[in-house]
Design a protein around this motif. Structure first.
Motif, PDB file in Angstrom:
ATOM      1  N   PHE A  16      42.004  45.968  26.798  1.00 16.09           N
ATOM      2  CA  PHE A  16      40.875  45.698  27.697  1.00 16.09           C
ATOM      3  C   PHE A  16      40.796  46.761  28.781  1.00 16.09           C
ATOM      4  CE2 PHE A  16      44.428  43.380  29.676  1.00 16.09           C
ATOM      5  CZ  PHE A  16      44.322  43.757  31.009  1.00 16.09           C
ATOM      6  N   LEU A  17      39.600  46.866  29.331  1.00 14.24           N
ATOM      7  CA  LEU A  17      39.317  47.706  30.492  1.00 14.24           C
ATOM      8  C   LEU A  17      38.651  46.808  31.519  1.00 14.24           C
ATOM      9  CD1 LEU A  17      38.973  50.476  31.938  1.00 14.24           C
ATOM     10  CD2 LEU A  17      36.814  50.720  30.683  1.00 14.24           C
ATOM     11  N   ALA A  18      39.170  46.788  32.754  1.00 11.06           N
ATOM     12  CA  ALA A  18      38.679  45.836  33.746  1.00 11.06           C
ATOM     13  C   ALA A  18      38.574  46.475  35.121  1.00 11.06           C
ATOM     14  CB  ALA A  18      39.603  44.617  33.811  1.00 11.06           C
ATOM     15  N   LEU A  19      37.655  45.949  35.925  1.00 11.00           N
ATOM     16  CA  LEU A  19      37.556  46.270  37.340  1.00 11.00           C
ATOM     17  C   LEU A  19      38.299  45.196  38.120  1.00 11.00           C
ATOM     18  CD1 LEU A  19      33.753  47.145  37.697  1.00 11.00           C
ATOM     19  CD2 LEU A  19      35.634  48.656  37.031  1.00 11.00           C
ATOM     20  N   LEU A  20      39.134  45.610  39.069  1.00 11.33           N
ATOM     21  CA  LEU A  20      39.844  44.636  39.875  1.00 11.33           C
ATOM     22  C   LEU A  20      38.895  43.972  40.865  1.00 11.33           C
ATOM     23  CD1 LEU A  20      42.257  46.298  38.685  1.00 11.33           C
ATOM     24  CD2 LEU A  20      43.442  45.830  40.842  1.00 11.33           C
ATOM     25  N   ARG A  21      39.226  42.747  41.207  1.00 14.53           N
ATOM     26  CA  ARG A  21      38.457  42.043  42.235  1.00 14.53           C
ATOM     27  C   ARG A  21      38.579  42.783  43.567  1.00 14.53           C
ATOM     28  NH1 ARG A  21      42.042  40.156  45.734  1.00 14.53           N
ATOM     29  NH2 ARG A  21      44.058  39.337  45.045  1.00 14.53           N
ATOM     30  N   PRO A  22      37.635  42.564  44.492  1.00 13.88           N
ATOM     31  CA  PRO A  22      37.792  43.141  45.833  1.00 13.88           C
ATOM     32  C   PRO A  22      39.085  42.629  46.477  1.00 13.88           C
ATOM     33  CG  PRO A  22      35.563  42.327  45.510  1.00 13.88           C
ATOM     34  CD  PRO A  22      36.360  41.840  44.346  1.00 13.88           C
ATOM     35  N   TYR A  23      39.734  43.476  47.247  1.00  8.08           N
ATOM     36  CA  TYR A  23      40.972  43.084  47.905  1.00  8.08           C
ATOM     37  C   TYR A  23      41.011  43.683  49.300  1.00  8.08           C
ATOM     38  CZ  TYR A  23      42.142  47.652  45.836  1.00  8.08           C
ATOM     39  OH  TYR A  23      42.111  48.953  45.426  1.00  8.08           O
ATOM     40  N   PRO A  24      41.711  43.026  50.222  1.00  9.32           N
ATOM     41  CA  PRO A  24      41.841  43.583  51.574  1.00  9.32           C
ATOM     42  C   PRO A  24      42.576  44.909  51.530  1.00  9.32           C
ATOM     43  CG  PRO A  24      42.512  41.273  51.516  1.00  9.32           C
ATOM     44  CD  PRO A  24      42.355  41.708  50.092  1.00  9.32           C
ATOM     45  N   SER A  25      42.278  45.758  52.473  1.00  6.54           N
ATOM     46  CA  SER A  25      42.915  47.070  52.526  1.00  6.54           C
ATOM     47  C   SER A  25      44.431  46.929  52.521  1.00  6.54           C
ATOM     48  CB  SER A  25      42.466  47.818  53.784  1.00  6.54           C
ATOM     49  OG  SER A  25      43.088  49.078  53.856  1.00  6.54           O
ATOM     50  N   GLY A  26      45.079  47.660  51.610  1.00  2.58           N
ATOM     51  CA  GLY A  26      46.524  47.633  51.515  1.00  2.58           C
ATOM     52  C   GLY A  26      47.088  46.497  50.690  1.00  2.58           C
ATOM     53  N   ASP A  27      46.218  45.648  50.144  1.00  2.00           N
ATOM     54  CA  ASP A  27      46.691  44.479  49.389  1.00  2.00           C
ATOM     55  C   ASP A  27      46.361  44.617  47.914  1.00  2.00           C
ATOM     56  OD1 ASP A  27      48.034  42.090  49.240  1.00  2.00           O
ATOM     57  OD2 ASP A  27      46.289  40.853  49.693  1.00  2.00           O
ATOM     58  N   HIS A  28      46.378  45.841  47.388  1.00  2.00           N
ATOM     59  CA  HIS A  28      46.009  46.076  46.001  1.00  2.00           C
ATOM     60  C   HIS A  28      47.031  45.533  45.008  1.00  2.00           C
ATOM     61  CE1 HIS A  28      48.437  49.403  47.501  1.00  2.00           C
ATOM     62  NE2 HIS A  28      48.863  49.600  46.255  1.00  2.00           N
ATOM     63  N   ILE A  29      48.293  45.435  45.412  1.00  6.98           N
ATOM     64  CA  ILE A  29      49.337  45.024  44.479  1.00  6.98           C
ATOM     65  C   ILE A  29      49.087  43.605  43.972  1.00  6.98           C
ATOM     66  CG2 ILE A  29      51.804  44.550  44.216  1.00  6.98           C
ATOM     67  CD1 ILE A  29      51.083  47.501  44.215  1.00  6.98           C
ATOM     68  N   VAL A  30      48.637  42.719  44.826  1.00  5.66           N
ATOM     69  CA  VAL A  30      48.384  41.339  44.397  1.00  5.66           C
ATOM     70  C   VAL A  30      47.300  41.306  43.330  1.00  5.66           C
ATOM     71  CG1 VAL A  30      47.605  39.059  45.142  1.00  5.66           C
ATOM     72  CG2 VAL A  30      49.128  40.389  46.605  1.00  5.66           C
ATOM     73  N   ALA A  31      46.218  42.060  43.530  1.00  2.05           N
ATOM     74  CA  ALA A  31      45.140  42.095  42.541  1.00  2.05           C
ATOM     75  C   ALA A  31      45.615  42.714  41.227  1.00  2.05           C
ATOM     76  CB  ALA A  31      43.946  42.875  43.097  1.00  2.05           C
ATOM     77  N   ILE A  32      46.453  43.751  41.314  1.00  8.34           N
ATOM     78  CA  ILE A  32      46.997  44.358  40.099  1.00  8.34           C
ATOM     79  C   ILE A  32      47.875  43.363  39.351  1.00  8.34           C
ATOM     80  CG2 ILE A  32      48.561  46.148  39.231  1.00  8.34           C
ATOM     81  CD1 ILE A  32      47.588  47.906  41.575  1.00  8.34           C
ATOM     82  N   GLU A  33      48.730  42.652  40.073  1.00  4.52           N
ATOM     83  CA  GLU A  33      49.612  41.669  39.431  1.00  4.52           C
ATOM     84  C   GLU A  33      48.808  40.587  38.720  1.00  4.52           C
ATOM     85  OE1 GLU A  33      53.706  41.663  42.045  1.00  4.52           O
ATOM     86  OE2 GLU A  33      51.961  40.606  42.854  1.00  4.52           O
TER      87      GLU A  33
END
Length: 240
Positions: free
Chosen positions: A49-66
């Motif tokens: 799959f290829l996906a766009l991550l949900r919006p996330y607060p600045s600096g909080d990208h790891i949670v969205a990646i997980e």
């Protein structure tokens, strides 16, 4: 349901995974002024799959990646790449060059890829590729970093290893894996993740589960009968 797109289906080599993500990000920057963070997963030569991550607060990208990695590991992804814009500065500078007068870090497009090799090896590796924004569509060679550190490196490497240790040989033919993956995917979509494309082996089998579970509104639907540089990712809401 996501459909396969030509650019996604045609790449099977690790270098293609990186270059396609770079081109998608750079094209979005040129035409829209920003790009979303993206995650792409393969199992061997098969795109998942290829996906766009949900919006996330600045600096909080790891949670969205997980969150995205829960689907990647369920499907047995052993090659995963994350793409985003970010800020880069020399590892020789102990303090990021940010002050009251401005941010002197360079804006970059970065792709970090974790893989078990091609062909697979027992030890996963990760590589980060960096392109200055003004060079990302010129064909310029990237800055390449091997064996990264930090949370992004850790979560991608753990996901690749976990997938290899616990997944079936062909997840697109395993109803339990497909049912679990469909439930995860529906939850991710409700949280704001967007799936751009599914690989051809998943488009039909996982698609049947997604359609059936969407109708039933849950996870209890019956089985379908047909089965040296330091980088910081940016929040994908606009240019830095």
């Amino acid at each position: 349901m996501p459909k396969p797109c030509e650019t996604f289906l045609n790449f099977v080599d690790p270098s293609d995974q990186v270059s396609v993500l770079r081109n998608l990000a750079c094209s979005s920057l040129v035409h829209h002024g920003f790009t979303h963070a993206m995650l792409c997963a393969h199992r061997g030569n098969d795109p998942l799959f290829l996906a766009l991550l949900r919006p996330y607060p600045s600096g909080d990208h790891i949670v969205a990646i997980e969150e995205q990695l829960t689907l990647a590991t369920a499907l047995g992804a052993n090659r995963i790449a994350f793409c985003s814009t970010g800020r880069a500065w020399s590892a020789n500078d102990p303090v990021p060059p940010v002050c009251d007068d401005g941010d002197l870090r360079q804006r970059v497009v970065m792709v970090t890829q974790a893989a078990l090799g091609h062909p697979s090896t027992d030890t996963p590796t990760d590589t980060t590729y960096l392109w200055p924004l003004e060079e990302c569509l010129t064909g310029a060679a990237p800055t390449v970093l091997h064996d990264g550190i930090g949370p992004l490196h850790s979560v991608l490497m753990q996901a690749v290893q976990q997938s290899e240790d616990h997944s079936p040989p062909e997840p697109w033919g395993d109803n339990q894996v497909l049912q679990t993956s469909a439930a995860i995917m529906l939850d991710l979509e409700r949280d704001g993740h967007q799936f751009i494309s599914l690989g051809p082996k998943l488009e039909h089998t996982l698609g049947l589960w997604l359609d059936r579970m969407s109708v039933h509104g849950g996870t209890s639907a019956p089985a379908p009968q047909d089965t040296g540089v330091v980088t910081t990712p940016s929040q994908p809401s606009g240019p830095n």
